[in-house]
Scaffold this active site. Structure first.
Site, PDB file in Angstrom:
ATOM      1  CD  GLU A   1     -64.672  45.076   1.967  1.00  0.00           C
ATOM      2  OE1 GLU A   1     -64.145  43.958   1.850  1.00  0.00           O
ATOM      3  OE2 GLU A   1     -65.794  45.344   1.503  1.00  0.00           O
TER       4      GLU A   1
ATOM      5  CB  CYS B   1     -57.370  40.925   4.888  1.00  0.00           C
ATOM      6  SG  CYS B   1     -57.442  41.502   3.173  1.00  0.00           S
TER       7      CYS B   1
ATOM      8  N   GLY C   1     -60.240  47.074   8.178  1.00  0.00           N
ATOM      9  CA  GLY C   1     -59.452  46.846   9.386  1.00  0.00           C
ATOM     10  C   GLY C   1     -59.907  45.565  10.062  1.00  0.00           C
ATOM     11  CB  SER C   2     -59.199  44.240  13.379  1.00  0.00           C
ATOM     12  OG  SER C   2     -59.710  45.276  14.200  1.00  0.00           O
TER      13      SER C   2
ATOM     14  N   GLY D   1     -64.284  46.679  13.482  1.00  0.00           N
ATOM     15  CA  GLY D   1     -65.467  46.725  12.602  1.00  0.00           C
ATOM     16  C   GLY D   1     -66.759  46.629  13.401  1.00  0.00           C
TER      17      GLY D   1
HETATM   18  P1  NAP Z   1     -57.423  47.859  13.225  1.00  0.00           P
HETATM   19  O1  NAP Z   1     -56.717  47.600  14.482  1.00  0.00           O
HETATM   20  O2  NAP Z   1     -58.843  47.474  13.135  1.00  0.00           O
HETATM   21  O3  NAP Z   1     -57.243  49.423  12.914  1.00  0.00           O
HETATM   22  C1  NAP Z   1     -57.746  50.021  11.731  1.00  0.00           C
HETATM   23  C2  NAP Z   1     -57.925  51.511  11.951  1.00  0.00           C
HETATM   24  O4  NAP Z   1     -59.087  51.721  12.741  1.00  0.00           O
HETATM   25  C3  NAP Z   1     -56.776  52.173  12.701  1.00  0.00           C
HETATM   26  O5  NAP Z   1     -56.526  53.412  12.108  1.00  0.00           O
HETATM   27  C4  NAP Z   1     -57.329  52.298  14.090  1.00  0.00           C
HETATM   28  O6  NAP Z   1     -56.752  53.337  14.842  1.00  0.00           O
HETATM   29  C5  NAP Z   1     -58.775  52.613  13.789  1.00  0.00           C
HETATM   30  N1  NAP Z   1     -59.654  52.416  14.928  1.00  0.00           N
HETATM   31  C6  NAP Z   1     -59.435  51.727  16.082  1.00  0.00           C
HETATM   32  N2  NAP Z   1     -60.520  51.814  16.870  1.00  0.00           N
HETATM   33  C7  NAP Z   1     -61.431  52.556  16.216  1.00  0.00           C
HETATM   34  C8  NAP Z   1     -62.744  52.994  16.511  1.00  0.00           C
HETATM   35  N3  NAP Z   1     -63.360  52.665  17.652  1.00  0.00           N
HETATM   36  N4  NAP Z   1     -63.398  53.737  15.588  1.00  0.00           N
HETATM   37  C9  NAP Z   1     -62.815  54.054  14.428  1.00  0.00           C
HETATM   38  N5  NAP Z   1     -61.571  53.678  14.089  1.00  0.00           N
HETATM   39  C10 NAP Z   1     -60.887  52.940  14.979  1.00  0.00           C
HETATM   40  O7  NAP Z   1     -56.705  47.108  11.999  1.00  0.00           O
HETATM   41  P2  NAP Z   1     -55.169  47.145  11.572  1.00  0.00           P
HETATM   42  O8  NAP Z   1     -54.350  46.395  12.553  1.00  0.00           O
HETATM   43  O9  NAP Z   1     -54.786  48.514  11.219  1.00  0.00           O
HETATM   44  O10 NAP Z   1     -55.261  46.318  10.195  1.00  0.00           O
HETATM   45  C11 NAP Z   1     -55.200  44.934  10.177  1.00  0.00           C
HETATM   46  C12 NAP Z   1     -56.587  44.336  10.056  1.00  0.00           C
HETATM   47  O11 NAP Z   1     -57.196  44.808   8.850  1.00  0.00           O
HETATM   48  C13 NAP Z   1     -56.554  42.830   9.937  1.00  0.00           C
HETATM   49  O12 NAP Z   1     -57.586  42.279  10.709  1.00  0.00           O
HETATM   50  C14 NAP Z   1     -56.823  42.587   8.458  1.00  0.00           C
HETATM   51  O13 NAP Z   1     -57.377  41.338   8.145  1.00  0.00           O
HETATM   52  C15 NAP Z   1     -57.758  43.713   8.150  1.00  0.00           C
HETATM   53  N6  NAP Z   1     -57.799  43.991   6.710  1.00  0.00           N
HETATM   54  C16 NAP Z   1     -58.900  43.617   6.009  1.00  0.00           C
HETATM   55  C17 NAP Z   1     -58.943  43.800   4.639  1.00  0.00           C
HETATM   56  C18 NAP Z   1     -60.120  43.350   3.821  1.00  0.00           C
HETATM   57  O14 NAP Z   1     -60.176  43.675   2.641  1.00  0.00           O
HETATM   58  N7  NAP Z   1     -61.064  42.608   4.386  1.00  0.00           N
HETATM   59  C19 NAP Z   1     -57.865  44.407   3.990  1.00  0.00           C
HETATM   60  C20 NAP Z   1     -56.760  44.783   4.746  1.00  0.00           C
HETATM   61  C21 NAP Z   1     -56.737  44.575   6.116  1.00  0.00           C
HETATM   62  P3  NAP Z   1     -55.772  52.957  16.069  1.00  0.00           P
HETATM   63  O15 NAP Z   1     -54.454  52.735  15.412  1.00  0.00           O
HETATM   64  O16 NAP Z   1     -55.782  54.138  16.963  1.00  0.00           O
HETATM   65  O17 NAP Z   1     -56.303  51.736  16.746  1.00  0.00           O
END
Ligand code: NAP
Length: 483
Positions: A248, A282, A226-227, A231
């Site tokens: 990641e 990502c 995730g973001s 992270g």
């Molecule tokens: P996100 O906003 O970080 O959310 C990811 C998940 O984490 C969601 O289910 C979110 O739930 C949950 N979450 C939020 N706050 C949390 C907490 N305090 N503790 C545990 N979980 C929590 O990311 P996204 O918008 O879904 O995905 C896009 C991001 O993922 C981008 O930054 C992208 O670059 C990254 N990504 C990275 C890779 C890699 O391989 N490096 C691959 C794919 C995507 P909520 O919906 O309730 O906030």
């Protein structure tokens, strides 16, 4: 195609009522419903995984683990077409990308099925008669949190090595793609030889349950995709239990195009790299750095290639880019891009929110700006949509310095026919992956991960097992036992 509601799966049984709707981002239509859980479901899933780890024979049965993984892959192969369609309907990505993701996921499960039977340690004799045996053991209970942008491959690249290693798991899929993840996991959860509690899944619209995975002392490893912002929160939440962390996170990929590159051939590839999953990947191309002598040619070619992309529903074979994940995300990205238009040196392509037949969906056409200052916030941030920044450089040193001017370090690409330069630049870039004359090529057997704030650890490949295993040293003194 009938879409089954997504319930939680805890300790070998489906629980919870599916009450929350999941929407098709191409039209806003309701696709189905999923169960909304939270900390209670997460705690029950963690308990079940803990019991299964301690009481079932899963951790000590590599051949069983291989069998279950291979059967899961075969079952997915049999329904690959309908799974790809569901992925497109719930996530929005074009069908060709969904088919590619399903095929890659099946291949990856097969890869980790093989590795389930190849988790070697090693034996040393550091002094005469002393045997030091180093064993690779499963880490225990793994919590896996995956986002919605590639919900098949991002789940499989974590769940595959976790199960191969002998861990038991709790999976929290993204709310936006819960129906697809339930369909993907169904054949695994139904496997008659999978002990209850080895794989547990809960859905939630918020993140209270996911948060508990990070704080719980009964979870030994957490794998979060995730973001970067979330992270960091997970890293803080995990500190007290000192669990193993696989993070990641976000990226901001630069593509370095040198003066010898064929601009007309490269530009369409960069346009595709920037708009994969509507720019919601990502590793998507975010910055194009071109030699100053080719700047004008690149401006024309890139604006032309991005502007020519056909935007439409993912199920329409003519579409080259689908909608964003939902209207809220689209509006947020569009507002961010609008601010960048105001600040950029030059707007080369102004993306819009299409009307007409696409008005009901989360569509946004691609945008391109030219800007000189790499410190600008819209150059530095990860804007998770179809937005590309073009910059120019005078020489190789400036190209590398510009590309490395970021807190991220996930991926980059180098475009040149000069092989020595390509290798030199690839080594100088501070990224977990560097492609030469390609972009976004990710393989089940090759490790991916981030330098700097793009994360910790590696997924895909053999090294992903490191995130789900511990090494144990067993020392045996010389001489006969018992004498
Ligand atoms: P996100 O906003 O970080 O959310 C990811 C998940 O984490 C969601 O289910 C979110 O739930 C949950 N979450 C939020 N706050 C949390 C907490 N305090 N503790 C545990 N979980 C929590 O990311 P996204 O918008 O879904 O995905 C896009 C991001 O993922 C981008 O930054 C992208 O670059 C990254 N990504 C990275 C890779 C890699 O391989 N490096 C691959 C794919 C995507 P909520 O919906 O309730 O906030």
């Amino acid at each position: 195609m009938s879409i089954r509601p997504a319930q939680h799966w805890i300790d070998g049984a489906a629980v919870g009522d599916a009450t929350l709707p999941s929407l098709d981002p191409a039209s806003g239509a309701v696709l189905g419903a999923f169960a909304d859980g939270g900390a209670v479901e997460s705690a029950a899933a963690i308990d079940a995984a803990r019991r299964a780890f301690e009481r079932s024979d899963w951790a000590a049965a590599p051949r069983l683990r291989q069998r279950v993984l291979l059967d899961w892959a075969a079952a997915l192969q049999a329904q690959a077409g309908s799974l790809a369609e569901l992925l497109t309907r719930e996530n929005g990505k074009v069908l060709a990308q969904a088919r590619g993701e399903i095929a890659a996921s099946i291949s990856e499960i097969e890869y980790y099925a093989g590795l389930a039977r190849h988790l070697p340690g090693h034996v040393l004799e550091p002094e005469p008669g002393v045997l030091s045996t180093v064993l690779r053991e499963p880490a225990g209970v793994a919590g896996i949190i995956v986002p919605w942008n590639a919900p098949a491959v991002l789940l499989v690249r974590a769940l595959g090595p976790a199960l191969a290693a002998g861990c038991t798991v709790v999976v929290k899929p993204a709310a936006q793609t819960t129906l697809f993840n339930a369909a993907l996991l169904a054949p695994l959860l139904a496997h008659p030889q999978l002990p209850a509690g080895v794989v547990n899944v809960f859905g939630e619209a918020g993140h209270a349950g996911a948060s508990l995975l990070a704080t719980s002392h009964d979870v030994d490893a957490i794998c979060f995709t995730g973001s970067t912002a979330v992270g960091k929160t997970i890293m803080r939440d995990a500190a007290d239990s000192m669990k193993k962390l696989s993070l990641e996170l976000g990226g901001n990929s630069a593509c370095l195009v040198f003066e010898d590159a064929d601009i007309d051939a490269v530009a369409p590839q960069l346009a595709a790299a920037a708009t994969i999953i509507s720019g919601q990947q990502c590793t998507a191309a975010r910055r194009v750095l071109v030699h100053a002598s080719r700047l004008d040619a690149m401006k024309r070619a890139l604006a032309g290639a991005l502007g020519a992309l056909r935007v439409g529903p993912g199920l329409d074979p003519a579409s080259q880019m689908g909608p964003l994940i939902d209207v809220a995300a689209r509006d947020q990205v569009a507002a961010r891009i609008a601010r960048a238009f105001d600040a950029a040196d030059e707007v080369l392509l102004r993306g819009t929110t299409p009307g007409g037949a696409l008005a009901g969906g989360a569509f946004l056409t691609p945008s391109l700006v030219f800007h000189r200052d790499s410190a600008a916030d819209f150059v530095q941030e990860e804007i998770f949509g179809p937005f590309l920044v073009l910059e120019a450089f005078e020489d190789e040193a400036e190209a590398v310095a510009r590309a490395n001017h970021t807190v991220f370090g996930l991926s980059a690409s180098v475009w040149t026919h000069d092989g020595a330069r390509a290798q030199r630049v690839a080594r100088a870039l501070r990224n977990g992956t560097v492609w030469i004359n390609a972009h976004n090529r990710l393989l089940p057997e090759v490790e991916t991960g981030g330098y700097r704030q793009s994360g910790l650890g590696r997924l895909h490949g053999y090294d992903a097992l490191a995130d789900f295993t511990e090494l144990k040293h067993v020392y045996q003194a010389p001489g006969m036992v018992g004498r």
